[in-house]
Design a protein around this motif. Structure first.
Motif, PDB file in Angstrom:
ATOM      1  N   ALA A  19       0.814  -1.219   0.000  1.00 37.40           N
ATOM      2  CA  ALA A  19       0.000   0.000   0.000  1.00 37.40           C
ATOM      3  C   ALA A  19       0.850   1.273   0.000  1.00 37.40           C
ATOM      4  N   ARG A  20       2.022   1.228   0.613  1.00 38.51           N
ATOM      5  CA  ARG A  20       2.824   2.440   0.794  1.00 38.51           C
ATOM      6  C   ARG A  20       3.928   2.619  -0.240  1.00 38.51           C
ATOM      7  N   ASN A  21       4.107   1.638  -1.113  1.00 37.16           N
ATOM      8  CA  ASN A  21       5.237   1.667  -2.039  1.00 37.16           C
ATOM      9  C   ASN A  21       4.800   1.253  -3.443  1.00 37.16           C
ATOM     10  N   GLU A  22       5.636   1.567  -4.411  1.00 37.99           N
ATOM     11  CA  GLU A  22       5.411   1.097  -5.782  1.00 37.99           C
ATOM     12  C   GLU A  22       6.225  -0.180  -5.943  1.00 37.99           C
ATOM     13  N   VAL A  23       5.534  -1.320  -6.078  1.00 40.88           N
ATOM     14  CA  VAL A  23       6.197  -2.623  -6.009  1.00 40.88           C
ATOM     15  C   VAL A  23       5.882  -3.457  -7.247  1.00 40.88           C
ATOM     16  N   LYS A  24       6.962  -3.986  -7.882  1.00 38.70           N
ATOM     17  CA  LYS A  24       6.821  -4.941  -8.986  1.00 38.70           C
ATOM     18  C   LYS A  24       7.767  -6.104  -8.712  1.00 38.70           C
ATOM     19  N   ILE A  25       7.180  -7.264  -8.387  1.00 40.70           N
ATOM     20  CA  ILE A  25       7.985  -8.437  -8.050  1.00 40.70           C
ATOM     21  C   ILE A  25       7.529  -9.613  -8.890  1.00 40.70           C
ATOM     22  N   ARG A  26       8.443 -10.171  -9.673  1.00 38.25           N
ATOM     23  CA  ARG A  26       8.111 -11.359 -10.460  1.00 38.25           C
ATOM     24  C   ARG A  26       8.040 -12.583  -9.558  1.00 38.25           C
ATOM     25  N   LYS A  27       7.261 -13.572  -9.987  1.00 41.10           N
ATOM     26  CA  LYS A  27       7.167 -14.832  -9.241  1.00 41.10           C
ATOM     27  C   LYS A  27       8.545 -15.476  -9.166  1.00 41.10           C
ATOM     28  N   GLY A  28       8.740 -16.230  -8.086  1.00 38.60           N
ATOM     29  CA  GLY A  28      10.012 -16.925  -7.893  1.00 38.60           C
ATOM     30  C   GLY A  28      11.032 -16.094  -7.134  1.00 38.60           C
ATOM     31  N   ASN A  29      10.610 -14.942  -6.596  1.00 37.86           N
ATOM     32  CA  ASN A  29      11.471 -14.076  -5.783  1.00 37.86           C
ATOM     33  C   ASN A  29      10.837 -13.886  -4.416  1.00 37.86           C
TER      34      ASN A  29
END
Length: 197
Positions: A19-29
């Protein structure tokens, strides 16, 4: 993707983070949280697979850009670290580790990068000249405004690196280093967060 603390704690930590950050995380991390983290207005991008981002207890970040790009890279932010706005941390390529110790204080616009971001090769042999390398920042390290720490460098416990310095190799513990490239200008120091005047 997110470490399990306890079902209730994990859900809340993950929700606050997203909610507080801009987050892009691919699966497997993976992202792991400690307790009492304050992570806000940050940009987090994790590409590739097998990468791990760790926020230890009490890590306090605002307006930081974090990037893990490659495979099996690790970025660890130690306990009670205070990281200022405009900082940029990048663990790139394969198997690199960027470690920040406990109780560190980073001012604004500090950059730590395990890779140059592009290959440089010997024209005749094709051999790569600029391999990615780990970075290690010790405990209680103060990096002033605009410090850059490049691949393969280490900064020892209790040291201070001066404004706009570039760290290209190892800085021992308990010293002040400054310049480009950073060189030791004073040994046997101790620093404190409190301002005395």
């Amino acid at each position: 993707m997110f470490r399990k603390l306890s079902p209730k704690k994990d859900k809340f930590a993950k929700w606050k983070f997203l909610a507080r950050n801009e987050v892009k995380i691919r699966k497997g991390n993976r992202v792991e949280f400690g307790t009492k983290n304050r992570i806000r207005k940050c940009t987090v991008a994790i590409h590739g697979s097998g990468n791990k981002l760790v926020f230890k207890d009490g890590a306090n970040l605002k307006g930081v850009h974090i990037e893990l790009d490659g495979n099996n890279c690790t970025l660890i932010i130690g306990e009670r670290c205070v990281i200022g706005e405009g900082c940029y941390f990048s663990a790139r390529e394969n198997g690199t580790t960027l470690t920040i110790g406990n109780d560190c204080m980073f001012s604004r616009n500090v950059k730590l990068m395990t890779s140059d971001g592009h290959d440089i090769t010997d024209k005749s042999t094709g051999e790569r000249l600029n391999q990615a390398k780990d970075i290690s920042i010790g405990d209680r390290v103060w990096l002033a405004d605009g410090v850059v720490v490049l691949k393969g460098a280490t900064v020892g416990n209790g040291s201070v690196v001066g404004i706009n310095s570039t760290v290209t190799k190892s800085i021992p513990e308990g010293c002040i280093a400054a310049g480009t490239p950073a060189k030791v200008v004073r040994n046997d120091i101790h620093w404190d967060e409190k301002l005395t005047y």
